[in-house]
Design a protein around this motif. Structure first.
Motif, PDB file in Angstrom:
ATOM      1  N   CYS A 134      56.941 -18.858  48.465  1.00  0.00           N
ATOM      2  CA  CYS A 134      56.166 -19.978  48.510  1.00  0.00           C
ATOM      3  C   CYS A 134      55.104 -20.120  47.526  1.00  0.00           C
ATOM      4  O   CYS A 134      54.446 -19.291  47.095  1.00  0.00           O
ATOM      5  CB  CYS A 134      55.631 -20.078  49.940  1.00  0.00           C
ATOM      6  N   HIS A 135      55.112 -21.456  46.640  1.00  0.00           N
ATOM      7  CA  HIS A 135      54.222 -21.848  45.736  1.00  0.00           C
ATOM      8  C   HIS A 135      53.278 -22.697  46.207  1.00  0.00           C
ATOM      9  O   HIS A 135      53.500 -23.462  47.176  1.00  0.00           O
ATOM     10  CB  HIS A 135      55.050 -22.306  44.534  1.00  0.00           C
ATOM     11  N   THR A 136      52.036 -22.429  45.638  1.00  0.00           N
ATOM     12  CA  THR A 136      50.903 -23.318  46.066  1.00  0.00           C
ATOM     13  C   THR A 136      50.445 -24.041  44.774  1.00  0.00           C
ATOM     14  O   THR A 136      50.343 -23.598  43.558  1.00  0.00           O
ATOM     15  CB  THR A 136      49.879 -22.770  46.715  1.00  0.00           C
ATOM     16  N   SER A 137      49.737 -25.374  44.875  1.00  0.00           N
ATOM     17  CA  SER A 137      49.182 -26.019  44.099  1.00  0.00           C
ATOM     18  C   SER A 137      47.999 -25.324  43.220  1.00  0.00           C
ATOM     19  O   SER A 137      47.538 -25.614  42.120  1.00  0.00           O
ATOM     20  CB  SER A 137      48.718 -27.491  44.461  1.00  0.00           C
ATOM     21  N   GLU A 138      47.117 -24.462  44.094  1.00  0.00           N
ATOM     22  CA  GLU A 138      46.239 -23.683  43.341  1.00  0.00           C
ATOM     23  C   GLU A 138      46.745 -22.987  42.368  1.00  0.00           C
ATOM     24  O   GLU A 138      45.583 -22.410  41.593  1.00  0.00           O
ATOM     25  CB  GLU A 138      45.515 -22.769  44.478  1.00  0.00           C
ATOM     26  N   ALA A 139      47.837 -22.271  42.256  1.00  0.00           N
ATOM     27  CA  ALA A 139      48.201 -21.299  41.369  1.00  0.00           C
ATOM     28  C   ALA A 139      49.438 -21.464  40.699  1.00  0.00           C
ATOM     29  O   ALA A 139      49.844 -20.876  39.739  1.00  0.00           O
ATOM     30  CB  ALA A 139      48.124 -20.021  42.147  1.00  0.00           C
ATOM     31  N   SER A 140      50.265 -22.586  41.058  1.00  0.00           N
ATOM     32  CA  SER A 140      51.631 -22.773  40.433  1.00  0.00           C
ATOM     33  C   SER A 140      51.477 -24.239  39.995  1.00  0.00           C
ATOM     34  O   SER A 140      51.312 -25.093  40.654  1.00  0.00           O
ATOM     35  CB  SER A 140      52.953 -22.279  41.228  1.00  0.00           C
ATOM     36  N   LEU A 141      51.984 -24.317  38.741  1.00  0.00           N
ATOM     37  CA  LEU A 141      52.061 -25.627  38.020  1.00  0.00           C
ATOM     38  C   LEU A 141      53.329 -26.537  38.584  1.00  0.00           C
ATOM     39  O   LEU A 141      53.021 -27.754  38.735  1.00  0.00           O
ATOM     40  CB  LEU A 141      52.053 -25.657  36.433  1.00  0.00           C
ATOM     41  N   CYS A 142      54.272 -25.729  39.279  1.00  0.00           N
ATOM     42  CA  CYS A 142      55.374 -26.582  39.634  1.00  0.00           C
ATOM     43  C   CYS A 142      54.983 -26.886  41.284  1.00  0.00           C
ATOM     44  O   CYS A 142      55.893 -27.807  41.702  1.00  0.00           O
ATOM     45  CB  CYS A 142      56.555 -26.004  39.715  1.00  0.00           C
ATOM     46  N   SER A 178      51.787 -29.103  46.821  1.00  0.00           N
ATOM     47  CA  SER A 178      51.207 -28.859  47.973  1.00  0.00           C
ATOM     48  C   SER A 178      50.071 -27.712  47.763  1.00  0.00           C
ATOM     49  O   SER A 178      50.411 -26.812  47.192  1.00  0.00           O
ATOM     50  CB  SER A 178      51.908 -28.824  49.216  1.00  0.00           C
ATOM     51  N   SER A 179      48.902 -27.730  48.539  1.00  0.00           N
ATOM     52  CA  SER A 179      47.851 -26.785  48.673  1.00  0.00           C
ATOM     53  C   SER A 179      48.520 -25.644  49.597  1.00  0.00           C
ATOM     54  O   SER A 179      49.412 -25.818  50.230  1.00  0.00           O
ATOM     55  CB  SER A 179      46.669 -27.361  49.199  1.00  0.00           C
ATOM     56  N   ALA A 180      47.722 -24.581  49.530  1.00  0.00           N
ATOM     57  CA  ALA A 180      48.198 -23.532  50.350  1.00  0.00           C
ATOM     58  C   ALA A 180      48.049 -23.901  51.794  1.00  0.00           C
ATOM     59  O   ALA A 180      48.881 -23.513  52.610  1.00  0.00           O
ATOM     60  CB  ALA A 180      47.255 -22.195  50.021  1.00  0.00           C
ATOM     61  N   ALA A 181      46.950 -24.597  52.293  1.00  0.00           N
ATOM     62  CA  ALA A 181      46.674 -24.979  53.494  1.00  0.00           C
ATOM     63  C   ALA A 181      47.622 -26.045  53.959  1.00  0.00           C
ATOM     64  O   ALA A 181      48.319 -25.828  55.105  1.00  0.00           O
ATOM     65  CB  ALA A 181      45.425 -25.568  53.708  1.00  0.00           C
ATOM     66  N   GLU A 182      48.241 -26.712  53.187  1.00  0.00           N
ATOM     67  CA  GLU A 182      49.457 -27.808  53.392  1.00  0.00           C
ATOM     68  C   GLU A 182      50.697 -27.024  53.591  1.00  0.00           C
ATOM     69  O   GLU A 182      51.491 -27.478  54.585  1.00  0.00           O
ATOM     70  CB  GLU A 182      49.484 -28.998  52.254  1.00  0.00           C
ATOM     71  N   MET A 183      50.986 -25.930  52.927  1.00  0.00           N
ATOM     72  CA  MET A 183      52.188 -25.289  52.988  1.00  0.00           C
ATOM     73  C   MET A 183      52.197 -24.350  54.286  1.00  0.00           C
ATOM     74  O   MET A 183      53.128 -24.639  55.091  1.00  0.00           O
ATOM     75  CB  MET A 183      52.268 -24.286  51.852  1.00  0.00           C
ATOM     76  N   VAL A 184      51.032 -24.032  54.726  1.00  0.00           N
ATOM     77  CA  VAL A 184      50.781 -23.337  56.146  1.00  0.00           C
ATOM     78  C   VAL A 184      51.213 -24.158  56.902  1.00  0.00           C
ATOM     79  O   VAL A 184      51.962 -23.746  58.048  1.00  0.00           O
ATOM     80  CB  VAL A 184      49.533 -22.546  56.383  1.00  0.00           C
ATOM     81  N   ILE A 186      54.946 -17.279  55.968  1.00  0.00           N
ATOM     82  CA  ILE A 186      55.212 -17.422  54.514  1.00  0.00           C
ATOM     83  C   ILE A 186      54.537 -16.058  53.756  1.00  0.00           C
ATOM     84  O   ILE A 186      53.906 -15.349  54.195  1.00  0.00           O
ATOM     85  CB  ILE A 186      54.681 -18.699  54.017  1.00  0.00           C
ATOM     86  N   VAL A 187      55.449 -16.117  52.580  1.00  0.00           N
ATOM     87  CA  VAL A 187      54.763 -15.364  51.659  1.00  0.00           C
ATOM     88  C   VAL A 187      54.567 -15.868  50.386  1.00  0.00           C
ATOM     89  O   VAL A 187      55.372 -16.845  50.063  1.00  0.00           O
ATOM     90  CB  VAL A 187      56.060 -14.108  51.114  1.00  0.00           C
ATOM     91  N   ILE A 188      53.210 -16.046  50.006  1.00  0.00           N
ATOM     92  CA  ILE A 188      52.617 -16.801  48.918  1.00  0.00           C
ATOM     93  C   ILE A 188      53.339 -15.945  47.743  1.00  0.00           C
ATOM     94  O   ILE A 188      52.707 -14.946  47.434  1.00  0.00           O
ATOM     95  CB  ILE A 188      51.056 -16.933  49.053  1.00  0.00           C
ATOM     96  N   THR A 189      54.133 -16.436  46.948  1.00  0.00           N
ATOM     97  CA  THR A 189      54.655 -16.034  45.612  1.00  0.00           C
ATOM     98  C   THR A 189      54.598 -17.045  44.363  1.00  0.00           C
ATOM     99  O   THR A 189      55.282 -17.413  43.884  1.00  0.00           O
ATOM    100  CB  THR A 189      56.056 -15.559  45.674  1.00  0.00           C
ATOM    101  N   ALA A 204      41.221 -15.730  40.709  1.00  0.00           N
ATOM    102  CA  ALA A 204      41.709 -17.099  40.969  1.00  0.00           C
ATOM    103  C   ALA A 204      43.100 -17.066  41.391  1.00  0.00           C
ATOM    104  O   ALA A 204      43.325 -18.277  42.307  1.00  0.00           O
ATOM    105  CB  ALA A 204      41.307 -17.996  39.709  1.00  0.00           C
ATOM    106  N   TYR A 205      44.092 -16.572  41.092  1.00  0.00           N
ATOM    107  CA  TYR A 205      45.263 -16.496  41.546  1.00  0.00           C
ATOM    108  C   TYR A 205      45.308 -16.095  43.127  1.00  0.00           C
ATOM    109  O   TYR A 205      46.084 -16.731  43.683  1.00  0.00           O
ATOM    110  CB  TYR A 205      45.827 -15.521  40.560  1.00  0.00           C
ATOM    111  N   TYR A 206      44.306 -15.082  43.331  1.00  0.00           N
ATOM    112  CA  TYR A 206      44.421 -14.684  44.849  1.00  0.00           C
ATOM    113  C   TYR A 206      43.982 -15.590  45.602  1.00  0.00           C
ATOM    114  O   TYR A 206      44.334 -15.660  46.878  1.00  0.00           O
ATOM    115  CB  TYR A 206      43.736 -13.303  44.936  1.00  0.00           C
ATOM    116  N   GLN A 207      43.152 -16.458  45.104  1.00  0.00           N
ATOM    117  CA  GLN A 207      42.667 -17.613  45.989  1.00  0.00           C
ATOM    118  C   GLN A 207      43.408 -18.130  46.819  1.00  0.00           C
ATOM    119  O   GLN A 207      43.220 -18.497  47.960  1.00  0.00           O
ATOM    120  CB  GLN A 207      41.622 -18.328  45.311  1.00  0.00           C
ATOM    121  N   ALA A 208      44.594 -18.485  46.270  1.00  0.00           N
ATOM    122  CA  ALA A 208      45.557 -19.564  46.890  1.00  0.00           C
ATOM    123  C   ALA A 208      46.042 -18.648  48.323  1.00  0.00           C
ATOM    124  O   ALA A 208      46.040 -19.058  49.349  1.00  0.00           O
ATOM    125  CB  ALA A 208      46.880 -19.698  45.958  1.00  0.00           C
ATOM    126  N   TYR A 209      46.077 -17.377  48.351  1.00  0.00           N
ATOM    127  CA  TYR A 209      46.454 -16.757  49.344  1.00  0.00           C
ATOM    128  C   TYR A 209      45.479 -16.645  50.216  1.00  0.00           C
ATOM    129  O   TYR A 209      45.670 -17.018  51.607  1.00  0.00           O
ATOM    130  CB  TYR A 209      46.864 -15.188  48.945  1.00  0.00           C
TER     131      TYR A 209
END
Length: 108
Positions: free
Chosen positions: A9-17, A20-26, A37-40, A62-67
């Motif tokens: 699972c990718h999030t807009s906080e850390a992956s350019l592609c 959706s944000s991490a909260a939206e993905m949850v 989910i596993v944030i990868t 900053a990368y860990y913040q998405a998790y």
């Protein structure tokens, strides 16, 4: 009983592609009946949204913040969030890593 997990699972906080944000993905995966989910997100050498000019400690945090954002959203639900990363190691090759944490990133 069964458990259903998204393991990539990718999030807009850390992956350019990601759009959706991490909260939206949850919320989306929870609503779809997943157990967690596993944030990868793309790690710092890949398609990352994290500023590559930051010093290493700030970049790792900053990368860990998405998790952390996903975990905060999941705390209100019966939903698991696991931290991982997608590491690019050259020639378009990437692998998913599980079981790491911020301490590991800071030390390595």
């Amino acid at each position: 009983m069964y458990y259903k997990y998204e393991t990539h699972c990718h999030t807009s906080e850390a992956s350019l592609c990601a759009y959706s944000s991490a909260a939206e993905m949850v919320k989306a995966y929870y609503d779809a009946g997943y157990s967690g989910i596993v944030i990868t997100d793309h790690f710092v050498h890949g398609n990352t949204a994290v500023d590559r000019n930051l010093p290493w400690e700030e970049r790792a945090k900053a990368y860990y913040q998405a998790y952390l954002n996903a975990k905060e959203a999941a705390d209100e639900l019966d939903f698991d969030v696991i931290f991982g990363l997608e590491h690019a190691y050259g020639s378009g090759k990437e692998l998913l890593c599980y079981g790491v944490d911020l301490e590991f990133l800071l030390e390595n």
